[in-house]
Motif scaffolding. Structure first.
Motif, PDB file in Angstrom:
ATOM      1  N   GLY A  72       0.832  -1.205   0.000  1.00 29.00           N
ATOM      2  CA  GLY A  72       0.000   0.000   0.000  1.00 29.00           C
ATOM      3  C   GLY A  72       0.863   1.251   0.000  1.00 29.00           C
ATOM      4  O   GLY A  72       0.591   2.212  -0.742  1.00 29.00           O
ATOM      5  N   TYR A  73       1.919   1.226   0.795  1.00 34.70           N
ATOM      6  CA  TYR A  73       2.845   2.376   0.890  1.00 34.70           C
ATOM      7  C   TYR A  73       3.531   2.605  -0.465  1.00 34.70           C
ATOM      8  O   TYR A  73       3.545   3.731  -0.988  1.00 34.70           O
ATOM      9  N   SER A  75       2.537   1.577  -3.378  1.00 36.76           N
ATOM     10  CA  SER A  75       1.545   1.957  -4.398  1.00 36.76           C
ATOM     11  C   SER A  75       1.210   3.438  -4.296  1.00 36.76           C
ATOM     12  O   SER A  75       0.982   4.108  -5.310  1.00 36.76           O
ATOM     13  N   SER A  76       1.185   3.961  -3.058  1.00 39.34           N
ATOM     14  CA  SER A  76       0.842   5.380  -2.896  1.00 39.34           C
ATOM     15  C   SER A  76       1.921   6.265  -3.520  1.00 39.34           C
ATOM     16  O   SER A  76       1.655   7.397  -3.909  1.00 39.34           O
ATOM     17  N   LEU A  77       3.129   5.738  -3.647  1.00 33.51           N
ATOM     18  CA  LEU A  77       4.224   6.527  -4.228  1.00 33.51           C
ATOM     19  C   LEU A  77       4.422   6.250  -5.718  1.00 33.51           C
ATOM     20  O   LEU A  77       4.823   7.131  -6.477  1.00 33.51           O
ATOM     21  N   HIS A  78       4.178   4.993  -6.131  1.00 34.64           N
ATOM     22  CA  HIS A  78       4.608   4.588  -7.475  1.00 34.64           C
ATOM     23  C   HIS A  78       3.516   3.951  -8.322  1.00 34.64           C
ATOM     24  O   HIS A  78       3.817   3.345  -9.354  1.00 34.64           O
ATOM     25  N   ASN A 209       4.981  13.957  -4.839  1.00 34.67           N
ATOM     26  CA  ASN A 209       4.740  12.893  -3.859  1.00 34.67           C
ATOM     27  C   ASN A 209       5.828  12.775  -2.787  1.00 34.67           C
ATOM     28  O   ASN A 209       5.854  11.807  -2.033  1.00 34.67           O
ATOM     29  N   CYS A 211       9.105  12.248  -3.049  1.00 32.55           N
ATOM     30  CA  CYS A 211       9.834  11.014  -3.332  1.00 32.55           C
ATOM     31  C   CYS A 211      10.711  11.225  -4.572  1.00 32.55           C
ATOM     32  O   CYS A 211      10.293  11.875  -5.523  1.00 32.55           O
ATOM     33  N   THR A 281       3.223   6.796   8.871  1.00 32.58           N
ATOM     34  CA  THR A 281       4.278   7.442   8.068  1.00 32.58           C
ATOM     35  C   THR A 281       4.210   8.959   8.194  1.00 32.58           C
ATOM     36  O   THR A 281       5.238   9.629   8.353  1.00 32.58           O
TER      37      THR A 281
END
Ligand SMILES: Cc1ncc(COP(=O)(O)O)c(C=O)c1O
Length: 384
Positions: A72-73, A75-78, A209, A211, A281
């Motif tokens: 999930g983490y 996916s939220s970035l990439h 994002n 990142c 996070t």
């Protein structure tokens, strides 16, 4: 013992640290970790797990809850990344070693972009690889990639490309366009990419994002791409020894076998802590990154103002990597700085032969005043 192991170089960073560790008069900036303790809500999750009696072996690939949380983490970035692509590992360094074990045979050619954290080339060498280094080029204190030089070095004979961006020690990062070009080239040559993206969140350029650009943003799930991550840096969890790999789906099952034969699994209570770290996070990472940016923006101008010092601000990571004109042996220089100035820095030649005369300063200091104090010591020593 294997000759390869006998030939492994000892860590030059350790060599400097050993000369100064335990000395109260030395300010240590040699290792790549923050001096801030893991947030208490993460520690409490580990304590609760231990108190529940979770002291047994776990699944090779990690607790399903943690694999889901990481997916999930990520996916939220990439964009969408399923839990079937995630393997939990005992630290980022273990993730990287597992990746090497999975793809590198003795005699294989491995290309590594350098300067780089010495563990990465060492792991390929342990597997018996023939290592080909492609060096970044220093320009006005910043290290830059000659993309064509890298692409020319990767041929059908190249089994694996190792690239760490944001980079330790230089702070260099890859652009999305460069990642695209490298990926397309490696698809043609049949080369695996091992992307060490443990510093992806410690990125100081403006982004949507928070990142750094990632190979995961440009690759397909079935590409020959393995991405290594860690809880150490963005969650302040260095001592917990927890990381993860993002894998092509067909590789995950086999990675489970390798984990079985290396460490069997990560401990359950650290994994419970990691689930909590990811759940919260927003309470950790943005604060860590904002503080590191303050550290960088405090240290870099002070260093730039010193005579004979050349550096550019790191785009990512937690290091100021600078050149000190007039010193051609970084190891001797770093040892002198410990003995004569009371300041502990990592020698540039620990990261690549071409980084002689460079020093790495980890600026992840909870107390920014310590950075100023360090610069004062360096300035005083240079003046003497
Ligand atoms: C570039 C790079 N990759 C991986 C790691 C591994 O971190 P850990 O094993 O603590 O997760 C480090 C640690 O300093 C690093 O600098």
């Amino acid at each position: 013992m294997r000759q390869t192991v006998l030939n492994l170089e000892e860590s030059k960073i350790r060599e400097v640290a050993n000369a100064g560790m335990g000395r109260g008069d030395v300010l240590p900036f040699w290792f790549g970790e923050s001096d801030e303790v893991t947030p208490d809500f993460i520690r409490e999750a580990a304590i609760a797990s231990l108190q529940k009696g979770e002291t047994f072996y776990a699944h090779n690939l990690g607790l399903p809850e943690l694999r889901e949380a990481i997916a999930g983490y990520a996916s939220s970035l990439h964009g969408p990344i399923g839990a079937e692509r995630i393997a939990v590992t005992s630290g980022g360094v273990n993730a990287l070693m597992l990746a090497c074990q999975a793809v590198v045979d003795a005699g294989d050619e491995v290309v590594a972009v350098t300067p780089v954290w010495p563990n990465l080339p060492a792991q390929a060498l342990i597997m018996g690889a023939r290592l080909k280094r492609v060096s970044l080029t220093p320009r006005d204190g910043a290290w830059t990639l000659d993309l064509q030089k890298l692409l020319d070095a990767i041929t059908p004979a190249t089994r694996l490309l190792i690239v760490n961006a944001p980079n330790n020690p230089t702070g260099w990062t890859l652009s999305r366009g460069e990642q695209q070009a490298i990926l397309e080239h490696c698809r043609k040559t049949g080369t695996w990419i091992l992307a060490d993206e443990v510093y992806e969140r410690l990125y100081y350029e403006p982004t949507a994002n928070g990142c750094a650009p990632s190979f995961l943003d440009v690759a397909e799930p079935d590409d020959r791409l393995v991405v290594a991550h860690s809880f150490s840096k963005s969650f302040l969890m260095t001592g917990w020894r927890l990381g993860w790999l993002v894998l092509p789906p067909a590789m995950t099952h086999h990675m489970g076998k390798l984990i079985e034969f290396n460490t069997s699994c990560a401990s359950v209570f650290t994994q419970r802590a990691a689930v909590e770290a990811i759940r919260r996070t927003a309470d950790v990472t943005p604060r860590v990154v904002a503080h590191l940016k303050t550290c960088r923006d405090t240290l870099v101008p002070l260093l730039q103002a010193l005579p004979r010092v050349e550096l550019a601000p790191a785009k990512g990571g937690m290091y100021a990597f600078f050149h000190l004109d007039g010193f051609d042996d970084s190891l001797i220089l770093a040892k002198r700085l410990v003995a004569e100035a009371g300041i502990g820095l990592a020698p540039g030649n620990a990261f690549a032969p071409e980084a002689q005369g460079w020093l790495r300063w980890c600026f992840a200091s909870k107390d920014v005043a310590r950075l100023r104090q360090g610069v004062d010591r360096l300035a005083g020593w240079l003046a003497r």
